[in-house]
Design a protein around this motif. Structure first.
Motif, PDB file in Angstrom:
ATOM      1  N   GLN A  41      -1.228   5.247  -5.425  1.00  0.00           N
ATOM      2  CA  GLN A  41      -1.616   6.543  -4.842  1.00  0.00           C
ATOM      3  C   GLN A  41      -1.023   7.729  -5.589  1.00  0.00           C
ATOM      4  O   GLN A  41      -1.538   8.838  -5.538  1.00  0.00           O
ATOM      5  N   PHE A  42       0.115   7.473  -6.247  1.00  0.00           N
ATOM      6  CA  PHE A  42       0.685   8.500  -7.134  1.00  0.00           C
ATOM      7  C   PHE A  42       1.317   7.788  -8.327  1.00  0.00           C
ATOM      8  O   PHE A  42       1.708   6.624  -8.239  1.00  0.00           O
ATOM      9  N   GLY A  43       1.363   8.501  -9.444  1.00  0.00           N
ATOM     10  CA  GLY A  43       2.022   7.984 -10.630  1.00  0.00           C
ATOM     11  C   GLY A  43       3.460   8.463 -10.675  1.00  0.00           C
ATOM     12  O   GLY A  43       3.761   9.576 -10.217  1.00  0.00           O
TER      13      GLY A  43
ATOM     14  N   GLU B  62       1.534   0.679   6.347  1.00  0.00           N
ATOM     15  CA  GLU B  62       0.210   0.114   6.062  1.00  0.00           C
ATOM     16  C   GLU B  62      -0.526   0.886   4.970  1.00  0.00           C
ATOM     17  O   GLU B  62      -1.226   0.294   4.147  1.00  0.00           O
ATOM     18  N   ASN B  63      -0.389   2.221   4.970  1.00  0.00           N
ATOM     19  CA  ASN B  63      -1.292   3.049   4.155  1.00  0.00           C
ATOM     20  C   ASN B  63      -0.620   3.887   3.079  1.00  0.00           C
ATOM     21  O   ASN B  63      -1.316   4.483   2.257  1.00  0.00           O
ATOM     22  N   GLN B  64       0.705   3.997   3.105  1.00  0.00           N
ATOM     23  CA  GLN B  64       1.364   4.988   2.245  1.00  0.00           C
ATOM     24  C   GLN B  64       2.286   4.326   1.228  1.00  0.00           C
ATOM     25  O   GLN B  64       3.197   3.582   1.589  1.00  0.00           O
ATOM     26  N   ASP B  65       2.054   4.619  -0.052  1.00  0.00           N
ATOM     27  CA  ASP B  65       3.001   4.234  -1.095  1.00  0.00           C
ATOM     28  C   ASP B  65       4.318   4.993  -0.900  1.00  0.00           C
ATOM     29  O   ASP B  65       4.308   6.164  -0.493  1.00  0.00           O
ATOM     30  N   GLU B  66       5.414   4.343  -1.245  1.00  0.00           N
ATOM     31  CA  GLU B  66       6.724   4.999  -1.217  1.00  0.00           C
ATOM     32  C   GLU B  66       7.473   4.691  -2.514  1.00  0.00           C
ATOM     33  O   GLU B  66       7.352   3.591  -3.064  1.00  0.00           O
ATOM     34  N   PHE B  67       8.295   5.646  -2.942  1.00  0.00           N
ATOM     35  CA  PHE B  67       9.111   5.480  -4.157  1.00  0.00           C
ATOM     36  C   PHE B  67      10.449   6.178  -3.925  1.00  0.00           C
ATOM     37  O   PHE B  67      10.493   7.261  -3.333  1.00  0.00           O
ATOM     38  N   CYS B  91      15.745   2.765  -9.325  1.00  0.00           N
ATOM     39  CA  CYS B  91      14.488   3.147  -8.680  1.00  0.00           C
ATOM     40  C   CYS B  91      13.896   1.952  -7.947  1.00  0.00           C
ATOM     41  O   CYS B  91      14.008   0.813  -8.404  1.00  0.00           O
ATOM     42  N   VAL B  92      13.264   2.229  -6.826  1.00  0.00           N
ATOM     43  CA  VAL B  92      12.564   1.197  -6.055  1.00  0.00           C
ATOM     44  C   VAL B  92      11.224   1.759  -5.609  1.00  0.00           C
ATOM     45  O   VAL B  92      11.068   2.965  -5.413  1.00  0.00           O
ATOM     46  N   ALA B  93      10.236   0.871  -5.464  1.00  0.00           N
ATOM     47  CA  ALA B  93       8.895   1.291  -5.051  1.00  0.00           C
ATOM     48  C   ALA B  93       8.385   0.304  -4.014  1.00  0.00           C
ATOM     49  O   ALA B  93       8.618  -0.902  -4.130  1.00  0.00           O
ATOM     50  N   TRP B  94       7.686   0.827  -3.019  1.00  0.00           N
ATOM     51  CA  TRP B  94       7.140   0.010  -1.938  1.00  0.00           C
ATOM     52  C   TRP B  94       5.669   0.344  -1.792  1.00  0.00           C
ATOM     53  O   TRP B  94       5.300   1.368  -1.200  1.00  0.00           O
ATOM     54  N   PRO B  95       4.787  -0.513  -2.329  1.00  0.00           N
ATOM     55  CA  PRO B  95       3.351  -0.234  -2.234  1.00  0.00           C
ATOM     56  C   PRO B  95       2.861  -0.294  -0.783  1.00  0.00           C
ATOM     57  O   PRO B  95       3.367  -1.085   0.016  1.00  0.00           O
ATOM     58  N   ALA B  96       1.884   0.543  -0.483  1.00  0.00           N
ATOM     59  CA  ALA B  96       1.246   0.528   0.828  1.00  0.00           C
ATOM     60  C   ALA B  96       0.774  -0.885   1.144  1.00  0.00           C
ATOM     61  O   ALA B  96       0.196  -1.565   0.290  1.00  0.00           O
ATOM     62  N   GLY B  97       1.023  -1.321   2.363  1.00  0.00           N
ATOM     63  CA  GLY B  97       0.495  -2.595   2.826  1.00  0.00           C
ATOM     64  C   GLY B  97       1.331  -3.807   2.487  1.00  0.00           C
ATOM     65  O   GLY B  97       1.032  -4.900   2.969  1.00  0.00           O
ATOM     66  N   ALA B  98       2.363  -3.640   1.654  1.00  0.00           N
ATOM     67  CA  ALA B  98       3.250  -4.766   1.340  1.00  0.00           C
ATOM     68  C   ALA B  98       4.197  -4.951   2.522  1.00  0.00           C
ATOM     69  O   ALA B  98       5.031  -4.082   2.791  1.00  0.00           O
ATOM     70  N   PHE B 114      19.621   9.975  -2.302  1.00  0.00           N
ATOM     71  CA  PHE B 114      18.441   9.503  -3.040  1.00  0.00           C
ATOM     72  C   PHE B 114      17.283  10.460  -2.832  1.00  0.00           C
ATOM     73  O   PHE B 114      17.214  11.193  -1.846  1.00  0.00           O
ATOM     74  N   LEU B 115      16.370  10.432  -3.796  1.00  0.00           N
ATOM     75  CA  LEU B 115      15.108  11.159  -3.712  1.00  0.00           C
ATOM     76  C   LEU B 115      14.045  10.180  -3.259  1.00  0.00           C
ATOM     77  O   LEU B 115      13.970   9.064  -3.801  1.00  0.00           O
ATOM     78  N   VAL B 116      13.210  10.571  -2.304  1.00  0.00           N
ATOM     79  CA  VAL B 116      12.161   9.664  -1.847  1.00  0.00           C
ATOM     80  C   VAL B 116      10.825  10.405  -1.785  1.00  0.00           C
ATOM     81  O   VAL B 116      10.764  11.562  -1.380  1.00  0.00           O
ATOM     82  N   VAL B 117       9.785   9.718  -2.239  1.00  0.00           N
ATOM     83  CA  VAL B 117       8.428  10.266  -2.285  1.00  0.00           C
ATOM     84  C   VAL B 117       7.517   9.347  -1.479  1.00  0.00           C
ATOM     85  O   VAL B 117       7.601   8.122  -1.615  1.00  0.00           O
ATOM     86  N   GLY B 118       6.668   9.922  -0.639  1.00  0.00           N
ATOM     87  CA  GLY B 118       5.713   9.114   0.124  1.00  0.00           C
ATOM     88  C   GLY B 118       4.383   9.832   0.232  1.00  0.00           C
ATOM     89  O   GLY B 118       4.339  11.050   0.425  1.00  0.00           O
ATOM     90  N   THR B 119       3.307   9.072   0.090  1.00  0.00           N
ATOM     91  CA  THR B 119       1.968   9.665   0.186  1.00  0.00           C
ATOM     92  C   THR B 119       1.754  10.263   1.568  1.00  0.00           C
ATOM     93  O   THR B 119       2.227   9.725   2.566  1.00  0.00           O
ATOM     94  N   ARG B 120       1.020  11.352   1.614  1.00  0.00           N
ATOM     95  CA  ARG B 120       0.553  11.897   2.886  1.00  0.00           C
ATOM     96  C   ARG B 120      -0.830  11.317   3.180  1.00  0.00           C
ATOM     97  O   ARG B 120      -1.726  11.367   2.320  1.00  0.00           O
ATOM     98  N   THR B 121      -1.000  10.756   4.369  1.00  0.00           N
ATOM     99  CA  THR B 121      -2.311  10.278   4.808  1.00  0.00           C
ATOM    100  C   THR B 121      -2.577  10.837   6.202  1.00  0.00           C
ATOM    101  O   THR B 121      -1.637  11.180   6.928  1.00  0.00           O
TER     102      THR B 121
END
Lengths: 154, 154
Positions: A41-43, B62-67, B91-98, B114-121
């Motif tokens: 969803q993002f790079g 379920e729907n949002q990627d996180e990093f 760095c760690v990443a958690w794909p949506a739905g995993a 830590f810095l954290v990024v998550g998609t907005r849905t």
């Protein structure tokens, strides 16, 4: 997901810019962190700029939010309003559609690194502030043209 | 956009978890970086955990990627497979739905960030791994229930 093994990931150099613009970027080394970990969803890229290198030509995105955090060294943020020196921990954000061209330039004699995040969208148009170029992106294919749509000769 | 003036931004503490779960989070301090800068497609937070605090209850989306990227101190990543110690730059990443519940825990005697990024849905469902809770999110409103949809008594 386990910790990302950054040292095992490929380092991408060079630029896809046409017509001599690629050389302007200089010694830029990028490691994609999000894709190998399954993000879609993002790079997320960890970008290192050698002395004199730049993150990109100065540009802005129509559709994609961008965010960056400095992690090492010193870079200069260049935008329409002028310049800002950035150090580790400094953060910048560029909302989609804000027509304020930006890039990061390394004017020091050592490497500098930043983390950058950008939304993935099906299509995108990017505008370059300092050169006569635009890019249309569709399904991951970059089509660079002059602003009027004309070709850029290599 | 200019550099984000992090020191001027509000620090959010506490948790919206119901029924005593909020207290489990402990001394968590969050600064939203993306929203004040006009980003809408993903959220960016700088999160500091005091000794004993956790990023959240262990959960997955379920729907949002996180990093996330560690920027200071030491935290322990806890997931289904076990634990990993994280240091600045990790760095760690958690794909949506995993469906691999995760959180970060501070087991040291000093702050860690830590810095954290998550998609907005528009909508989202989150699942908690270690407690009988789920959350439905719609238009920014969080609805916490038991896994079977029943209420959580305060």
């Amino acid at each position: 997901m386990p910790k990302i093994d950054i040292s095992s990931l490929p380092v991408r150099t060079g630029s896809s810019y046409p017509g001599g613009y690629a050389a302007m970027v200089g010694d830029r080394r990028q490691v994609a962190l999000g894709d190998p970990a399954g993000l879609t969803q993002f790079g997320v890229n960890l970008v290192t700029l050698g002395p004199g290198a730049m993150s990109s030509l100065r540009h802005w995105h129509e559709n994609q939010d961008e965010f960056a955090m400095m992690t090492d060294g010193e870079l200069v943020l260049v935008e329409d309003e002028g310049e800002t020196v950035l150090h580790p921990g400094d953060c910048v954000a560029w909302p989609a559609g804000a027509s304020n061209g930006h890039h990061l330039v390394n004017r020091t004699d050592r490497d500098a690194t930043f983390l950058v995040v950008g939304t993935r969208t099906d299509t995108e148009v990017g505008h370059y502030s300092d050169v006569d170029m635009r890019v249309s992106i569709e399904d991951g294919v970059f089509d660079f043209t002059r602003r009027d749509g004309g070709p850029i000769e290599d």
